[in-house]
Design a protein around this motif. Sequence first.
Motif, PDB file in Angstrom:
ATOM      1  N   LEU A  97       0.835  -1.205   0.000  1.00 30.81           N
ATOM      2  CA  LEU A  97       0.000   0.000   0.000  1.00 30.81           C
ATOM      3  C   LEU A  97       0.870   1.256   0.000  1.00 30.81           C
ATOM      4  O   LEU A  97       0.374   2.361  -0.022  1.00 30.81           O
ATOM      5  CB  LEU A  97      -0.893   0.005   1.238  1.00 30.81           C
ATOM      6  N   ALA A  98       2.208   1.063   0.040  1.00 29.45           N
ATOM      7  CA  ALA A  98       3.108   2.205   0.165  1.00 29.45           C
ATOM      8  C   ALA A  98       3.644   2.661  -1.186  1.00 29.45           C
ATOM      9  O   ALA A  98       4.576   3.447  -1.244  1.00 29.45           O
ATOM     10  CB  ALA A  98       4.261   1.847   1.105  1.00 29.45           C
ATOM     11  N   ASP A  99       3.076   2.130  -2.272  1.00 34.20           N
ATOM     12  CA  ASP A  99       3.517   2.601  -3.588  1.00 34.20           C
ATOM     13  C   ASP A  99       2.338   3.294  -4.287  1.00 34.20           C
ATOM     14  O   ASP A  99       1.261   3.433  -3.706  1.00 34.20           O
ATOM     15  CB  ASP A  99       4.036   1.437  -4.434  1.00 34.20           C
ATOM     16  N   ARG A 100       2.556   3.704  -5.520  1.00 36.47           N
ATOM     17  CA  ARG A 100       1.480   4.426  -6.210  1.00 36.47           C
ATOM     18  C   ARG A 100       0.665   3.524  -7.136  1.00 36.47           C
ATOM     19  O   ARG A 100      -0.100   4.016  -7.957  1.00 36.47           O
ATOM     20  CB  ARG A 100       2.069   5.607  -6.983  1.00 36.47           C
ATOM     21  N   ASP A 101       0.852   2.213  -7.049  1.00 36.55           N
ATOM     22  CA  ASP A 101       0.056   1.286  -7.864  1.00 36.55           C
ATOM     23  C   ASP A 101      -1.188   0.886  -7.081  1.00 36.55           C
ATOM     24  O   ASP A 101      -1.083   0.363  -5.974  1.00 36.55           O
ATOM     25  CB  ASP A 101       0.879   0.027  -8.185  1.00 36.55           C
ATOM     26  N   TRP A 102      -2.325   1.112  -7.665  1.00 32.35           N
ATOM     27  CA  TRP A 102      -3.576   0.729  -7.018  1.00 32.35           C
ATOM     28  C   TRP A 102      -4.337  -0.184  -7.952  1.00 32.35           C
ATOM     29  O   TRP A 102      -4.614   0.193  -9.090  1.00 32.35           O
ATOM     30  CB  TRP A 102      -4.412   1.967  -6.696  1.00 32.35           C
ATOM     31  N   ILE A 103      -4.674  -1.378  -7.470  1.00 34.28           N
ATOM     32  CA  ILE A 103      -5.425  -2.308  -8.309  1.00 34.28           C
ATOM     33  C   ILE A 103      -6.881  -1.862  -8.406  1.00 34.28           C
ATOM     34  O   ILE A 103      -7.496  -1.904  -9.454  1.00 34.28           O
ATOM     35  CB  ILE A 103      -5.328  -3.739  -7.737  1.00 34.28           C
ATOM     36  N   TYR A 104      -7.432  -1.405  -7.278  1.00 33.27           N
ATOM     37  CA  TYR A 104      -8.847  -1.017  -7.245  1.00 33.27           C
ATOM     38  C   TYR A 104      -9.022   0.469  -6.962  1.00 33.27           C
ATOM     39  O   TYR A 104     -10.023   0.886  -6.427  1.00 33.27           O
ATOM     40  CB  TYR A 104      -9.595  -1.867  -6.217  1.00 33.27           C
ATOM     41  N   GLY A 105      -8.007   1.254  -7.278  1.00 28.90           N
ATOM     42  CA  GLY A 105      -8.148   2.699  -7.155  1.00 28.90           C
ATOM     43  C   GLY A 105      -7.568   3.244  -5.867  1.00 28.90           C
ATOM     44  O   GLY A 105      -7.684   2.630  -4.812  1.00 28.90           O
ATOM     45  N   GLY A 106      -6.922   4.382  -5.948  1.00 23.53           N
ATOM     46  CA  GLY A 106      -6.258   4.978  -4.786  1.00 23.53           C
ATOM     47  C   GLY A 106      -6.987   6.164  -4.203  1.00 23.53           C
ATOM     48  O   GLY A 106      -6.498   6.798  -3.267  1.00 23.53           O
ATOM     49  N   GLU A 107      -8.190   6.469  -4.729  1.00 26.81           N
ATOM     50  CA  GLU A 107      -8.981   7.532  -4.107  1.00 26.81           C
ATOM     51  C   GLU A 107      -9.475   7.031  -2.752  1.00 26.81           C
ATOM     52  O   GLU A 107      -9.740   5.833  -2.585  1.00 26.81           O
ATOM     53  CB  GLU A 107     -10.185   7.889  -4.993  1.00 26.81           C
ATOM     54  N   SER A 108      -9.635   7.943  -1.802  1.00 27.19           N
ATOM     55  CA  SER A 108     -10.113   7.570  -0.463  1.00 27.19           C
ATOM     56  C   SER A 108     -11.361   6.701  -0.540  1.00 27.19           C
ATOM     57  O   SER A 108     -11.473   5.676   0.127  1.00 27.19           O
ATOM     58  CB  SER A 108     -10.454   8.822   0.341  1.00 27.19           C
ATOM     59  N   MET A 109     -12.271   7.136  -1.404  1.00 24.30           N
ATOM     60  CA  MET A 109     -13.541   6.440  -1.510  1.00 24.30           C
ATOM     61  C   MET A 109     -13.353   5.006  -2.004  1.00 24.30           C
ATOM     62  O   MET A 109     -14.011   4.079  -1.547  1.00 24.30           O
ATOM     63  CB  MET A 109     -14.397   7.225  -2.484  1.00 24.30           C
ATOM     64  N   GLN A 110     -12.405   4.852  -2.942  1.00 24.14           N
ATOM     65  CA  GLN A 110     -12.157   3.509  -3.480  1.00 24.14           C
ATOM     66  C   GLN A 110     -11.480   2.627  -2.437  1.00 24.14           C
ATOM     67  O   GLN A 110     -11.771   1.434  -2.332  1.00 24.14           O
ATOM     68  CB  GLN A 110     -11.310   3.610  -4.755  1.00 24.14           C
ATOM     69  N   ILE A 111     -10.584   3.230  -1.644  1.00 27.72           N
ATOM     70  CA  ILE A 111      -9.949   2.461  -0.566  1.00 27.72           C
ATOM     71  C   ILE A 111     -11.010   2.040   0.450  1.00 27.72           C
ATOM     72  O   ILE A 111     -11.054   0.898   0.909  1.00 27.72           O
ATOM     73  CB  ILE A 111      -8.844   3.302   0.110  1.00 27.72           C
TER      74      ILE A 111
END
Lengths: 172, 324
Positions: A97-111
């Motif tokens: 979670l400490a990188d900029r790759d997001w499988i399902y989105g890195g917006e707060s709402m997506q997290i």
Amino acid sequence: MTTSGTPRGMLFSAALLFVAACQREAPALPETNELAERQSKWRTSTLEAGTTTRLEITPNPYEGDVREIAEGQRLYSWMNCAGCHGTLGGGGIGPPLADRDWIYGGESMQIYQSIMQGRPNGMPVYEGKITVQSAWQLAAYVRTLSADAPSAEAEATQQGPTDQGTHTGGRP
Amino acid sequence: MTGWQSALDPAGVGGSAVAALWWAMLAMATLVLVAVLAALGWSLARHLRITAVADPIAFAARTDPAADQQATRWVGVAVIATTAILLVTFALSLGTSRAAARLAVDGAAEIEVTGVQWWWEVRYLDSLPARIVRTANELHLPAGRSIRLRLRSRDVIHSFWAPNLHGKMDLIPGHDNYLWIKAERPGTYRAQCAEFCGVQHTKMAMAVIVHAPEEYDAWLAAQREPVRSPADSVALAGLRTFEAQPCATCHSIRGTMAYGQAGPDLTHFARRRTIAAGERPNTPAELTAWLLNPQGIKPGNHMPKVPLAADELNALVAYLSGLR
């Protein structure tokens, strides 16, 4: 003569300072109903049958709030997020979670959605296991984990010649 | 001088030693105060006598070997008295430490006290893991037996202080401290966190209950039992609510599906005297108030407000109040 020069004025300023200092410890928690309402508006994907509608982004009410992020950090340990995602989000069984790759989105709402609804290949559903507030606190904390991660451009520039042994940390 | 949180009302070996030291130091400090005030009074009286002399400057400049010798003698007496007081105090405090150290015995029962922001976790250790009892915010001790307290912290530095029983000992994260304790007089006392540990430091207290030895054994045996499923339908609905809502994620109740570790263990919850680490009496009304808004009673504590319907809340209170 201004009021701040008089003893009463100084007392007033001191009282103001005191009130301002107290503010930090008073958690302003949005009402649960309000949060639940926001939650019902979200969608994971913009894909839908029929016409396409714009994805409504709900901001995290706790984004940047130091107290709530600290609470999220506790929850990260208590809920054993580190068991899969690693201490400080370094990754393990689960994705880092400490990188900029997001499988399902890195917006707060997506997290938030990833936490509450779960994701395929192992991320459990936390809906009903933690409160709505707790999930937002966790989302706020998870966002901070990647705050220092190098962006894609910074990583590209880092490919250039650098001195042996010096660590730039990837910051631009 | 009496009270359930008073170092001057000792109920244990360590507490008696501390109280004796306290009284001895008070007596010595009183003597020193009286002597200093007497010397001050005497010098003031002398000053009045000198200003009455016709030429004070000439009086001050005069040489008087007898008076000088007398002054030197008094300084000598004061130095000897100060040294004696220091040595006596040192010896007394060594004696206090010795009385506390004598409590160590082989094969003593060990109780682990863990400080958590802002409550106490207490585990009654046993060589058989299945017999270990995990409770919260109440420390039960047998009278007349030496007990080894293992002091730990889960987050920041706390300090365990039951003034009637012993002095303070810090609870340090990542490090075990040990405090030997021997209570002698059965009764209920109060322990308080004595090291600032955050916003709710003042509301981090714990009841210390000293039982007669056989009573303590019976209490511990009862605590080892898991809870039974409730008989009446309202309490049963409360159990279902506890398991289905976020409660079970942080709290455990032995004998149910709830085994969360972040918050206090609630097995035999109804036997406890207080809720929220000594903050409120354990009554259904106070419990309802706590569940409705934990942040209203202890602002900043780590228990979130769990939204519950009225019937869920009532059932939950009925269930928890029946956990004997």
